[in-house]
Structures are given as C-alpha cells and as structure tokens.
Design a protein around this motif. Structure first.
Motif, PDB file in Angstrom:
ATOM      1  N   ALA A  83       0.812  -1.221   0.000  1.00 57.88           N
ATOM      2  CA  ALA A  83       0.000   0.000   0.000  1.00 57.88           C
ATOM      3  C   ALA A  83       0.845   1.272   0.000  1.00 57.88           C
ATOM      4  CB  ALA A  83      -0.972   0.018   1.168  1.00 57.88           C
ATOM      5  N   GLN A  84       2.119   1.113  -0.325  1.00 52.69           N
ATOM      6  CA  GLN A  84       3.030   2.257  -0.311  1.00 52.69           C
ATOM      7  C   GLN A  84       3.720   2.404  -1.655  1.00 52.69           C
ATOM      8  OE1 GLN A  84       5.755   1.423   3.115  1.00 52.69           O
ATOM      9  NE2 GLN A  84       4.221  -0.184   3.412  1.00 52.69           N
ATOM     10  N   SER A  85       4.361   3.553  -1.802  1.00 52.64           N
ATOM     11  CA  SER A  85       5.252   3.826  -2.924  1.00 52.64           C
ATOM     12  C   SER A  85       6.415   4.636  -2.372  1.00 52.64           C
ATOM     13  CB  SER A  85       4.514   4.630  -3.999  1.00 52.64           C
ATOM     14  OG  SER A  85       5.427   5.220  -4.915  1.00 52.64           O
ATOM     15  N   THR A  86       7.542   4.563  -3.049  1.00 53.48           N
ATOM     16  CA  THR A  86       8.643   5.473  -2.714  1.00 53.48           C
ATOM     17  C   THR A  86       8.138   6.911  -2.676  1.00 53.48           C
ATOM     18  OG1 THR A  86      10.371   4.065  -3.633  1.00 53.48           O
ATOM     19  CG2 THR A  86      10.821   6.429  -3.584  1.00 53.48           C
ATOM     20  N   ASN A  87       7.195   7.212  -3.564  1.00 50.57           N
ATOM     21  CA  ASN A  87       6.781   8.595  -3.764  1.00 50.57           C
ATOM     22  C   ASN A  87       5.907   9.154  -2.650  1.00 50.57           C
ATOM     23  OD1 ASN A  87       8.105   8.056  -6.097  1.00 50.57           O
ATOM     24  ND2 ASN A  87       6.283   8.070  -7.414  1.00 50.57           N
ATOM     25  N   ASP A  88       5.434   8.280  -1.746  1.00 49.32           N
ATOM     26  CA  ASP A  88       4.748   8.814  -0.562  1.00 49.32           C
ATOM     27  C   ASP A  88       5.498   8.507   0.730  1.00 49.32           C
ATOM     28  OD1 ASP A  88       4.041   6.109  -0.403  1.00 49.32           O
ATOM     29  OD2 ASP A  88       1.896   6.472  -0.162  1.00 49.32           O
ATOM     30  N   THR A  89       6.286   7.425   0.759  1.00 49.69           N
ATOM     31  CA  THR A  89       7.023   7.116   1.996  1.00 49.69           C
ATOM     32  C   THR A  89       8.233   8.030   2.179  1.00 49.69           C
ATOM     33  OG1 THR A  89       8.299   5.399   0.860  1.00 49.69           O
ATOM     34  CG2 THR A  89       6.302   4.700   2.014  1.00 49.69           C
ATOM     35  N   ILE A  90       8.964   8.260   1.104  1.00 50.74           N
ATOM     36  CA  ILE A  90      10.189   9.067   1.225  1.00 50.74           C
ATOM     37  C   ILE A  90       9.882  10.522   1.610  1.00 50.74           C
ATOM     38  CG2 ILE A  90      12.135  10.027  -0.068  1.00 50.74           C
ATOM     39  CD1 ILE A  90      12.585   7.157   0.802  1.00 50.74           C
ATOM     40  N   PRO A  91       8.945  11.204   0.923  1.00 49.86           N
ATOM     41  CA  PRO A  91       8.650  12.578   1.361  1.00 49.86           C
ATOM     42  C   PRO A  91       8.045  12.648   2.756  1.00 49.86           C
ATOM     43  CG  PRO A  91       7.162  11.910  -0.413  1.00 49.86           C
ATOM     44  CD  PRO A  91       8.241  10.879  -0.336  1.00 49.86           C
ATOM     45  N   THR A  92       7.267  11.624   3.139  1.00 47.47           N
ATOM     46  CA  THR A  92       6.706  11.621   4.491  1.00 47.47           C
ATOM     47  C   THR A  92       7.812  11.473   5.525  1.00 47.47           C
ATOM     48  OG1 THR A  92       4.573  10.740   3.747  1.00 47.47           O
ATOM     49  CG2 THR A  92       5.134  10.426   6.056  1.00 47.47           C
ATOM     50  N   ALA A  93       8.749  10.564   5.282  1.00 52.58           N
ATOM     51  CA  ALA A  93       9.884  10.415   6.201  1.00 52.58           C
ATOM     52  C   ALA A  93      10.704  11.695   6.245  1.00 52.58           C
ATOM     53  CB  ALA A  93      10.750   9.239   5.774  1.00 52.58           C
ATOM     54  N   GLY A  94      10.825  12.376   5.086  1.00 52.35           N
ATOM     55  CA  GLY A  94      11.548  13.644   5.051  1.00 52.35           C
ATOM     56  C   GLY A  94      10.883  14.706   5.901  1.00 52.35           C
ATOM     57  N   GLU A 110       3.964  23.212   8.058  1.00 48.32           N
ATOM     58  CA  GLU A 110       3.573  22.551   6.813  1.00 48.32           C
ATOM     59  C   GLU A 110       4.090  21.122   6.727  1.00 48.32           C
ATOM     60  OE1 GLU A 110       3.794  24.461   3.063  1.00 48.32           O
ATOM     61  OE2 GLU A 110       3.419  26.461   3.871  1.00 48.32           O
ATOM     62  N   MET A 111       5.106  20.819   7.509  1.00 49.04           N
ATOM     63  CA  MET A 111       5.665  19.465   7.494  1.00 49.04           C
ATOM     64  C   MET A 111       4.702  18.444   8.099  1.00 49.04           C
ATOM     65  SD  MET A 111       8.750  19.685   6.108  1.00 49.04           S
ATOM     66  CE  MET A 111       7.964  20.817   4.958  1.00 49.04           C
ATOM     67  N   HIS A 112       3.696  18.903   8.806  1.00 49.34           N
ATOM     68  CA  HIS A 112       2.735  17.988   9.432  1.00 49.34           C
ATOM     69  C   HIS A 112       1.686  17.502   8.440  1.00 49.34           C
ATOM     70  CE1 HIS A 112       3.958  18.621  13.723  1.00 49.34           C
ATOM     71  NE2 HIS A 112       4.507  19.693  13.169  1.00 49.34           N
ATOM     72  N   GLU A 113       1.688  18.052   7.236  1.00 52.27           N
ATOM     73  CA  GLU A 113       0.751  17.624   6.196  1.00 52.27           C
ATOM     74  C   GLU A 113       1.483  16.699   5.238  1.00 52.27           C
ATOM     75  OE1 GLU A 113      -1.325  20.105   2.811  1.00 52.27           O
ATOM     76  OE2 GLU A 113      -2.418  20.368   4.703  1.00 52.27           O
ATOM     77  N   ILE A 114       1.084  15.431   5.210  1.00 50.75           N
ATOM     78  CA  ILE A 114       1.843  14.408   4.480  1.00 50.75           C
ATOM     79  C   ILE A 114       1.026  13.824   3.330  1.00 50.75           C
ATOM     80  CG2 ILE A 114       3.235  13.826   6.495  1.00 50.75           C
ATOM     81  CD1 ILE A 114       1.374  11.394   6.927  1.00 50.75           C
ATOM     82  N   ASN A 115       1.715  13.152   2.426  1.00 49.91           N
ATOM     83  CA  ASN A 115       1.036  12.537   1.272  1.00 49.91           C
ATOM     84  C   ASN A 115       0.962  11.016   1.384  1.00 49.91           C
ATOM     85  OD1 ASN A 115       3.760  11.933   0.712  1.00 49.91           O
ATOM     86  ND2 ASN A 115       3.409  11.971  -1.493  1.00 49.91           N
ATOM     87  N   LEU A 116       1.193  10.466   2.571  1.00 55.52           N
ATOM     88  CA  LEU A 116       1.134   9.017   2.741  1.00 55.52           C
ATOM     89  C   LEU A 116      -0.271   8.528   2.389  1.00 55.52           C
ATOM     90  CD1 LEU A 116       3.212   6.916   3.567  1.00 55.52           C
ATOM     91  CD2 LEU A 116       2.268   6.989   5.884  1.00 55.52           C
ATOM     92  N   GLY A 117      -0.340   7.521   1.530  1.00 57.73           N
ATOM     93  CA  GLY A 117      -1.612   7.054   0.983  1.00 57.73           C
ATOM     94  C   GLY A 117      -1.792   7.463  -0.460  1.00 57.73           C
ATOM     95  N   ALA A 118      -0.931   8.375  -0.920  1.00 60.79           N
ATOM     96  CA  ALA A 118      -0.990   8.818  -2.308  1.00 60.79           C
ATOM     97  C   ALA A 118      -0.437   7.752  -3.246  1.00 60.79           C
ATOM     98  CB  ALA A 118      -0.190  10.104  -2.484  1.00 60.79           C
ATOM     99  N   THR A 119       0.424   6.898  -2.725  1.00 63.40           N
ATOM    100  CA  THR A 119       1.229   5.929  -3.466  1.00 63.40           C
ATOM    101  C   THR A 119       1.987   6.627  -4.590  1.00 63.40           C
ATOM    102  OG1 THR A 119      -0.584   5.077  -4.870  1.00 63.40           O
ATOM    103  CG2 THR A 119      -0.218   3.998  -2.745  1.00 63.40           C
ATOM    104  N   ALA A 120       1.828   6.205  -5.849  1.00 61.66           N
ATOM    105  CA  ALA A 120       2.758   6.639  -6.893  1.00 61.66           C
ATOM    106  C   ALA A 120       2.665   8.118  -7.247  1.00 61.66           C
ATOM    107  CB  ALA A 120       2.560   5.799  -8.144  1.00 61.66           C
ATOM    108  N   ILE A 121       1.438   8.597  -7.532  1.00 61.98           N
ATOM    109  CA  ILE A 121       1.328   9.999  -7.981  1.00 61.98           C
ATOM    110  C   ILE A 121       0.217  10.782  -7.286  1.00 61.98           C
ATOM    111  CG2 ILE A 121       2.291   9.469 -10.254  1.00 61.98           C
ATOM    112  CD1 ILE A 121      -0.594   9.626 -11.366  1.00 61.98           C
ATOM    113  N   GLY A 122      -0.569  10.107  -6.455  1.00 64.07           N
ATOM    114  CA  GLY A 122      -1.672  10.793  -5.792  1.00 64.07           C
ATOM    115  C   GLY A 122      -3.000  10.092  -5.928  1.00 64.07           C
ATOM    116  N   THR A 123      -3.069   9.067  -6.778  1.00 67.40           N
ATOM    117  CA  THR A 123      -4.338   8.353  -6.988  1.00 67.40           C
ATOM    118  C   THR A 123      -4.629   7.357  -5.877  1.00 67.40           C
ATOM    119  OG1 THR A 123      -3.270   6.590  -8.264  1.00 67.40           O
ATOM    120  CG2 THR A 123      -4.051   8.527  -9.489  1.00 67.40           C
ATOM    121  N   GLY A 124      -3.588   6.971  -5.126  1.00 65.69           N
ATOM    122  CA  GLY A 124      -3.773   5.945  -4.105  1.00 65.69           C
ATOM    123  C   GLY A 124      -3.844   4.545  -4.677  1.00 65.69           C
ATOM    124  N   ILE A 125      -3.358   4.356  -5.890  1.00 59.02           N
ATOM    125  CA  ILE A 125      -3.402   3.041  -6.530  1.00 59.02           C
ATOM    126  C   ILE A 125      -2.680   2.006  -5.663  1.00 59.02           C
ATOM    127  CG2 ILE A 125      -1.284   3.444  -7.881  1.00 59.02           C
ATOM    128  CD1 ILE A 125      -2.647   1.912 -10.179  1.00 59.02           C
TER     129      ILE A 125
END
Length: 455
Positions: free
Chosen positions: A138-149, A221-236
């Motif tokens: 249920a993850q992608s690099t594209n939501d885990t890495i920026p969230t960890a950042g 603003e760092m408290h707002e994360i994209n986790l769940g977006a997976t690859a590009i934002g669709t949540g695929i």
C-alpha cells in the motif's frame, strides 16, 4: 579471502549480495551506482522511514492483508531498525537517482530479511515476507520518502528550536548584566549615539525569538503528508481503509500529529514546503552570522580594536604569533551560515527541477536540508556554551570610547540646538579634545547636567 555471498535477482538482473547482509539486491546495486558522497543516510530519516513501515503493517493487518505472524515480524524488525541495530546495512548513498527508490528498497529489504529470519526463514529468500509485496504494501517510494523527510524535518526543527531557546536565554542574561554599561552605538561603522551594551544583547535576544517563530511557522507545513498517495496521488494499490487510517496510525507512533494532505497530487508533485523551511533556516543562519560579526568587531583588538567586550579564549590563534587568540566560535557560526545558504540554493534548484507528477530530486533536498539543520544546531550550541555565557564587558574601554567620541554631541541637540552642537563636534575633532571638555570650557551647561546627559 572473498566473503561468502548469495545470488539475488531483480528486474535488472542477478547480483551477488554478502550472505550476512540484511540488505538485498536493489540496495547492493544502488550502492555501486551511487558512489557520490560516500556518506550514510541520516539515521533520523531511516528511523522515521521504518516507523512508516511499522504503521503500514499495523493498518494492513487490520484489514486482513497481512497475517498476524507477518505483521508482528515486520513490526519487530522495524523496532530493531529504529533502535539502530542494522545501521551498517543501510548502504545507499544519501544522494541517489530515482527519487529515493533505492533508499526505500534498502529499508524494505532489511525489514523483510529480518522478518523472514524471525519467522524461521533465511536471508535472501523472501518466501515468508517479501520486500515489495508485504513490507511495501500500500506504499510507494513517492509517498514514503517525502513523508519520512517531513517527519525528520519536524524532529530536527524541534532540536534547533531548543538550542535557540538556550541562546535567547543566555543573551537575555547578558542584556541584564550589561544594562549599566554605556557605550557608543555605531551606524555604517561610524560613531552614532550612546547606548548600553545591554541594549545590543537585548536586541540579539529579540532577533533570536523572531527566528524561532519563523522556523516554527515554516515547519507547520511538514505535518501535512502525502502518505496514501502511493505513486502519484491516486492511491493506486492502497485500500480506502488504509488511506483513511494511515496518517492517524503513524501519528500515534511518531508522537506528533500528522494530517493527510487535502490534495495528494499537489503533495506528491511539489516540494515548496521544504523550500520554505530552508528559507527560514537561511534567515536564521544569516542573522546569527550577522550577530557573530558584531561580536568579532566588539571584541577586536585586544589593544588596537574596539575591545568593548572580551570573548572567552578557546583556541590558540596563531602558529607564529605568540599570545594571539582569535574569535573562533563566532567564526565557525558564520561558516555554518555559509553552508546553510549554499544548501538553500541547492534545495531551491532541486524543488524547481521537478517535472509533472513527481520531483525526482528529493534525495538531495533532504541531504542538504538535514545537514543544514545539523550544522546550524551545532553552531548554536557551541555559540552558547563556548562564547555567549563567557562574554565580559570592558567597562573602562566603553567609557573611554564614548567620552572620546563626537557622536555624543547628538545628545546635546535638544538643549543647545543642532548648529551649536555640530560646531562643538567639529571643534572636538579638529582639536582632538572631548565634547565634554568643550561644553564645560564654554559654560554651555553645568557639569551635573552634562553628567546626567552623557552618563
């Protein structure tokens, strides 16, 4: 003797990996491709990335996508990573191509291999827990890495703010201590009007207070994360339950409230929030460097400069000049500031360079941003401990410079008028005499009145 190895394969091909390694083929390949800095990724960042994997395992277990043994093994492995147990197995350079995919897979492989081991399997088999299928579920690099950042930025910001709190407190102590030390203020490095040394330090303290507020505001603003977006934002490939609950689950583990972004496409494709944090860091760095420059000027000499304050002697100043002591602590603060300013340029360029739905340059953004936080925090800590707390005032020197300055003629303007005050100032310069002496000599004011005005 060559170390024992195992053969692993990915979509690129097969590669030998050390038998004892917890990382796998993708991390091994990345370590060979990205020999850039020869440094390690931030341990705080890695800990936060493992925390994301742990939160994901909990949510995925709740909806039946992981068995209890799998979820428990993944979470135990995550806890061990967070405790620093496998630090040597995170081999990917902090600057890497692929938007952080190699860092994400390095984490997935370490957790998967350790989870397999906990379940009775062998490293490199992935038959019980797979890096992609279970650990990265249920993850992608594209939501885990920026969230960890963002999580790492929150923690590093908290640490810097705590250091700035100590700096502000130490400056206010000095402001009180020097409140009765009258000195000459200067504008454009020329004599201006009298002030107290305490006024200078109170001004610095107020500046630090403002810097903290600016940084805290940017970090929100760092408290707002994209986790769940997976690859590009669709949540695929992520369930709706996962999307609805992952931010809350991660918040419980992290200890700070995190909120899923309203627009996951925006949160995945744009890095302007990191630019804002870097900008706040740059403003902080520049202001601290300006203060450090002031401290160097005020302590310059000790015989042939301003010499209004004494900085603690911390290092021999020269390999050739006996007895020379340099202002090394203010100097190192300025150097840290230069580093932060350079990093801010890199972060700005990297944020601008993203295309379409993803910015591929997050690794260098995080590498530079984390180093900026670390360097500035260290600079502030040494400034407090090794400089500010030990500063003393040269009261006699301050009085001597004040009395010898023609700038004090400004104080006389309300009583003698501008023209007469200017005439006295010019004559004092020409005859190399003090303003006080000329005022008394010409009976322009009583000595008691003059003492009251000039201090």
């Amino acid at each position: 003797m060559k170390a024992a190895s195992r053969l692993e394969a990915d979509s690129i091909g097969s590669l030998e990996v050390p038998t004892a390694a917890y990382y796998g083929v993708q991390a091994e390949r990345a370590s060979r491709n990205f020999e850039i800095t020869h440094l390690k990724m931030s341990p705080v960042f890695l800990s936060n990335l493992a925390l994301i994997k742990k939160a994901a395992a909990s949510v995925n277990f709740k909806i039946g996508l992981l068995t209890k043994p799998q979820a428990d093994a993944i979470k135990t492995a995550c806890d061990e990573v967070i405790a620093g147990k496998f630090a040597a197995d995170f081999i990917v350079d902090p600057i890497q191509g692929g938007a952080g995919t190699s860092a994400n897979m390095n984490m997935n492989e370490v957790i998967a291999n350790r989870a397999n081991e906990l379940l009775g399997g062998k490293r490199g088999t992935y038959d019980l827990v797979h890096p992609n299928d279970q650990v990265n579920m249920a993850q992608s690099t594209n939501d885990t890495i920026p969230t960890a950042g963002k999580m790492t930025t929150i923690l590093l910001s908290e640490k810097l703010v705590a250091s700035l709190d100590k700096l502000e407190a130490s400056l206010r102590i000095k402001a009180d201590e020097f409140s009765d030390v009258i000195k000459m203020g200067r504008t454009q490095l020329q004599d201006a009007v009298p002030m107290t040394l305490g006024d200078s330090f109170a001004g610095y303290a107020s500046m630090v207070s403002r810097l903290k507020k600016r940084l805290e505001k940017a970090t929100m603003e760092m408290h707002e994360i994209n986790l769940g977006a997976t690859a590009i934002g669709t949540g695929i490939n992520a369930s709706q339950y996962y999307e609805d609950h992952i931010a809350g689950q991660l918040s419980k583990l992290f200890g700070f409230e995190l909120k899923q972004a309203d627009d996951l496409f925006d949160a995945t494709g744009n890095l302007d929030s990191f630019v804002e944090v870097s900008g706040a860091l740059k403003a902080c760095a520049i202001s601290l460097s300006k203060m450090s420059n002031d401290l160097r000027l005020l302590s310059s000499g000790p015989r042939c400069g301003f010499a209004e304050i004494n900085l603690p002697a911390k290092q021999n100043g020269s390999s050739i000049m006996p007895g020379k002591v340099n202002p090394v602590i203010p100097e190192v603060v300025s150097q840290a500031a230069f580093l932060v300013c350079g990093h801010d340029t890199t972060i700005t360029m990297a944020a601008e360079a993203g295309q379409l739905e993803l910015n591929a340059f997050e690794p260098v953004v995080f590498y530079q941003l984390f180093e900026s936080f670390t360097a500035l925090t260290g600079a502030v800590d040494t400034l407090v401990e090794n400089c500010i707390t030990g500063i003393t005032a040269n009261k006699g020197r301050c009085k001597q410079l004040k009395e010898g300055s023609v700038g004090i003629a400004t104080v006389l303007c309300p009583y003698l008028g501008y023209q007469l005050s200017a005439k006295i100032a010019k004559r004092a310069l020409k005859e190399k005499r003090s303003v006080r002496e000329l005022v008394l000599e010409n009976h322009l004011m009583s000595e008691e009145k003059l003492d009251c005005l000039l201090g």
